[in-house]
Scaffold this motif. Structure first.
Motif, mmCIF file in Angstrom:
data_model
loop_
_atom_site.group_PDB
_atom_site.id
_atom_site.type_symbol
_atom_site.label_atom_id
_atom_site.label_comp_id
_atom_site.label_asym_id
_atom_site.label_seq_id
_atom_site.Cartn_x
_atom_site.Cartn_y
_atom_site.Cartn_z
ATOM 1 N N ILE A 50 -5.416 -10.831 -1.093
ATOM 2 C CA ILE A 50 -5.683 -9.480 -0.565
ATOM 3 C C ILE A 50 -7.166 -9.360 -0.208
ATOM 4 C CG2 ILE A 50 -5.569 -7.002 -1.090
ATOM 5 C CD1 ILE A 50 -3.323 -7.776 -3.121
ATOM 6 N N ARG A 51 -8.018 -9.946 -1.060
ATOM 7 C CA ARG A 51 -9.459 -9.932 -0.773
ATOM 8 C C ARG A 51 -9.754 -10.664 0.543
ATOM 9 N NH1 ARG A 51 -10.491 -5.809 -3.064
ATOM 10 N NH2 ARG A 51 -10.864 -5.736 -5.293
ATOM 11 N N GLY A 54 -7.871 -2.087 -2.676
ATOM 12 C CA GLY A 54 -7.294 -3.428 -2.525
ATOM 13 C C GLY A 54 -6.821 -4.052 -3.831
ATOM 14 N N LEU A 55 -6.861 -3.288 -4.920
ATOM 15 C CA LEU A 55 -6.450 -3.858 -6.206
ATOM 16 C C LEU A 55 -4.945 -3.756 -6.414
ATOM 17 C CD1 LEU A 55 -9.087 -2.689 -8.854
ATOM 18 C CD2 LEU A 55 -8.759 -4.963 -7.875
ATOM 19 N N LEU A 90 0.844 -1.209 0.000
ATOM 20 C CA LEU A 90 0.000 0.000 0.000
ATOM 21 C C LEU A 90 0.875 1.254 0.000
ATOM 22 C CD1 LEU A 90 -2.746 -0.931 2.615
ATOM 23 C CD2 LEU A 90 -3.209 -0.019 0.330
ATOM 24 N N ILE A 91 1.885 1.237 0.864
ATOM 25 C CA ILE A 91 2.784 2.390 0.953
ATOM 26 C C ILE A 91 3.503 2.609 -0.376
ATOM 27 C CG2 ILE A 91 4.884 3.300 2.072
ATOM 28 C CD1 ILE A 91 4.034 1.664 4.583
ATOM 29 N N GLU A 92 3.900 1.520 -1.004
ATOM 30 C CA GLU A 92 4.637 1.611 -2.273
ATOM 31 C C GLU A 92 3.717 1.931 -3.453
ATOM 32 O OE1 GLU A 92 8.127 1.225 -2.726
ATOM 33 O OE2 GLU A 92 7.984 1.488 -0.555
ATOM 34 N N GLY A 93 2.414 1.977 -3.207
ATOM 35 C CA GLY A 93 1.475 2.282 -4.294
ATOM 36 C C GLY A 93 1.250 1.096 -5.226
ATOM 37 N N LEU A 94 1.580 -0.094 -4.774
ATOM 38 C CA LEU A 94 1.393 -1.273 -5.637
ATOM 39 C C LEU A 94 0.026 -1.920 -5.409
ATOM 40 C CD1 LEU A 94 5.005 -2.706 -5.342
ATOM 41 C CD2 LEU A 94 3.992 -1.477 -7.263
#
Ligand code: FES
Length: 526
Positions: A414-415, A391-392, A382-386
Motif C-alpha cells: 500500500i505504501r 493508508g494503514l 478503502l470503501i470497506e474501511g479496511l
C-alpha cells in the motif's frame, strides 16, 4: 584458504537439482544469477520487493533485517528467505519460489491493439510516401523497461499484421531504470546490452514466425524506448544518466542496421527514435506523436504510467515534460504478489455483501496482482474501511496482510502505491502550475502504459491518482510508444513532427520545485 560452498538448487519439488558453487561471503542472488538460474530481482537486490524469495530446505541461513520486513514470522519459520540478502556460510539446499522471468513470457499489456491500428490507419490515409510494394513489411518495437512489444506492419496497405510481446530479459537486474543504471555502472553494461539485443532478436524471430513471413521481406525496423534502455541497447556508458549532470551520450535519431546492432543475419535499416532528455526518452516522444501533440491547439496532458511515470502537459507551441520517481508499482513491481498484465493477473476486485470477488486476465487461475488489480483492491479496501485515509490497514490485517486468492496485500504494498500515485499527482500539479492552468481547463488526458487498458477511472480518482475534474476527459491509449513507432514507419514528415515536439518541450525537474515536498506529503493520503 577461501571456503567453497555448494548450494543445491531445486526449481520445484519434482525438478532435478542444479549445483551452484560460491565462496563464503558471496551473495546468494548474485550466485544464482551468475549460474543462469533466472530469479526475479525487481528492486535490484535492495531487499524490498520480495521477488527473490527462496526456501531453505537443508542447512542454515541467517534471517536478515530485510527478511523480517518483507516476510511474516510464519514464512521465516518455514525457511523462506530473500536471496538478495542471504550470504550462506555452509552448504545448503534451497528451492526457488519466486516467479522467474519465464512466468512473464506472454505479456500483452503493452499493446492496445485498436489504438495502434487506428493510429496507423490515420497515418496511411495521410501518408503520401507510403510504400506499396507487395510483400514488404516493417517492424515497430517498443523497448520498455519491463516489456518488449513488437508489431509487424504491411507496407502495402499499412495494416498491422501481427503483434508479439515478451519480458525485457534485463529484468533480472532490477525492475526499474535506476537498478539497470546501477548494474551497468558496476561493470555489467556489456551483459545488459547483450541481453537486450538477444531479447530483440528472439522477439523478431518469434513475431516473423507468428506472422508467417520471412526476414527478407522486412524493409525497415523502428525502435522507441526510454533513454536508459536505448543507452543499454547501444552499449553507451550510463554513468551520466543516474547522477548529475544527467547527460545522455546521444538523444538524437540513430540510423543503423539490424546486423550491426542486434546481430540479425539480414541487413535491414534500423532507426531509433529521438528522446527529449535523460528522463524523458523516445518512448514519450513517440507517444506524444501518436496522441497528436504536434497539432494540439488546446492544452492536454499525457501520462505514461509505465515504470518511470513520465508526464507531459501543454499544446503544440509549448510542452512541459517531467519524469517522476513513481517506481514500478503500476506494473506490479515492488509489490509482494505483483505481476505484469499476464494471464492470471487479478485486474478487477469488488466487494458484494462484504464478500470479495475478483477477475483475472484470460480467466486464468490467479497468479498475482497487476497494477490495475492493486488500484482496485486498495480502493475497495478503502470503501470497506479496511484501510484508513493514511493508508494503514486495520489492526486485524496489519501484520498478516489482507488475503486474496491465497496471496496477500501487505502494508508495504500500500505504501508503494501511495508513493507512486503521489509522485504522479505532484508531477501533474507542478506542470499545470507552470502553464498557469487549472485541471478544468485541460482538454484531454491521455493515459498511456500497458496497465491503463483495464483501468477503472473512478477507482483511479478514488485513490487520488487522478483529480476528479479529469474523470470524463481520460482517453486510455495503451502502448502509445509502440503506436508512435508504427506511425514513424510511414514517412519522413512524421519524423519532422517528432522533432517539432522535441523543440517545443521544456523539462521540469520536480525535486527542484519549492512546493514539491509539501505536495508529495499531501498526496500520500487517500
Ligand atoms: Fe530481493 Fe528485491 S531482489 S527483495
Amino acid at each position: 584458504m577461501e571456503q567453497r560452498i555448494v548450494i543445491k538448487v531445486f526449481k520445484s519439488i519434482d525438478s532435478r537439482n542444479s549445483l551452484v558453487y560460491m565462496s563464503k561471503g558471496d551473495n546468494l542472488l548474485d550466485a544464482l544469477v551468475s549460474s543462469n538460474l533466472t530469479i526475479s530481482n525487481e528492486c535490484g537486490g535492495m531487499g524490498t520487493c520480495g521477488k527473490c524469495m527462496i526456501r531453505l530446505v537443508e542447512g542454515a541461513l541467517d534471517i536478515s533485517t530485510q527478511d523480517r520486513n518483507v516476510l511474516s514470522e510464519h514464512e521465516l519459520a518455514e525457511g523462506y528467505r530473500l536471496a538478495c540478502t542471504a550470504y550462506p556460510d555452509r552448504d545448503c539446499t534451497i528451492m526457488l519460489c519466486s516467479r522467474t522471468s519465464d512466468d512473464f513470457k506472454v505479456v500483452t499489456e503493452t499493446l492496445s491493439y485498436n489504438a495502434i491500428k487506428e493510429s496507423s490507419m490515420e497515418v496511411i490515409s495521410h501518408s503520401k510516401t507510403f510504400l506499396h510494394e507487395k510483400n514488404s513489411y516493417a517492424l515497430a518495437i517498443d523497448l520498455g523497461t519491463t516489456t518488449l512489444a513488437f508489431a509487424i506492419i504491411s507496407l502495402r496497405d499499412g495494416v498491422i499484421i501481427d503483434k508479439y510481446s515478451a519480458n525485457n530479459p534485463q529484468r533480472i537486474y532490477g525492475a526499474d531504470v535506476v537498478s539497470r543504471i546501477k548494474s551497468s555502472n558496476e561493470g555489467k553494461l556489456k551483459m545488459l546490452s547483450d541481453l537486450i539485443r538477444k531479447g530483440l532478436r528472439d522477439g523478431i524471430y518469434a513475431l516473423l514466425a507468428k506472422a508467417d513471413t520471412k526476414m527478407s521481406n522486412l524493409e525497415k525496423i523502428i525502435i522507441s524506448g526510454n533513454t536508459t534502455m536505448i543507452h543499454l541497447l547501444m552499449e553507451y556508458p550510463c554513468d551520466n544518466l543516474g547522477a548529475y549532470p544527467f547527460k545522455p551520450i546521444n538523444l538524437g535519431i540513430i540510423n543503423t542496421f539490424s546486423d550491426d546492432l542486434i546481430g540479425l543475419n539480414d541487413r535491414i535499416p534500423l532507426m531509433i527514435l529521438p528522446g527529449i532528455s535523460a528522463f524523458v526518452g523516445g518512448d514519450v516522444t513517440a507517444g506524444l506523436l501518436a496522441c497528436g501533440f504536434y497539432h494540439k491547439e488546446e492544452p492536454c496532458i499525457f501520462i505514461d504510467l509505465g515504470t518511470n511515470g513520465e508526464i507531459v502537459l501543454g499544446h503544440k507551441d509549448r510542452l512541459f515534460v517531467t519524469s517522476t520517481a513513481a517506481g514500478p508499482a503500476f506494473e506490479g513491481g515492488n509489490i509482494l504478489y505483483g505481476v505484469g498484465s499476464i494471464p492470471g493477473a487479478i485486474y478487477n476486485v469488488s466487494f458484494k455483501n462484504k464478500i470479495l470477488s475478483y477477475n483475472t486476465i484470460d480467466n486464468a487461475p490467479p497468479v498475482g496482482l497487476c497494477g490495475t488489480g492493486l488500484i482496485e483492491l486498495v480502493s475497495e479496501l478503502l470503501i470497506e474501511g479496511l484501510i484508513d485515509r493514511s493508508g494503514l490497514l486495520v489492526d486485524r490485517y496489519f501484520d498478516s496482510g489482507y488475503p486474496i486468492a491465497g496471496m496477500k496485500l501487505i502494508q508495504k504494498d500500500i505504501r508503494e502505491l501511495q508513493l507512486a500515485k503521489s509522485a504522479i499527482r505532484v508531477g501533474m500539479d507542478i506542470l499545470l502550475k507552470k502553464l498557469g492552468l487549472s485541471y478544468e481547463e485541460l482538454d484531454e488526458v491521455y493515459l498511456a502504459g500497458g496497465f491503463g487498458y483495464h483501468l477503472d477511472i473512478e477507482k483511479a480518482v478514488m485513490i487520488g491518482l487522478l483529480p476528479e475534474a479529469l474523470m470524463n476527459k481520460v482517453k486510455v491509449v495503451g502502448n502509445a510508444s509502440l503506436s508512435g513507432a508504427i506511425m514513424s514507419l510511414s514517412d519522413s514528415e512524421t519524423i519532422k513532427k517528432m522533432q517539432d515536439i522535441i523543440s517545443s518541450a521544456e523539462e521540469v525537474h520536480l525535486s527542484n520545485e519549492d512546493d514539491f515536498n509539501d505536495l508529495f506529503i499531501n498526496y500520500l493520503s487517500f
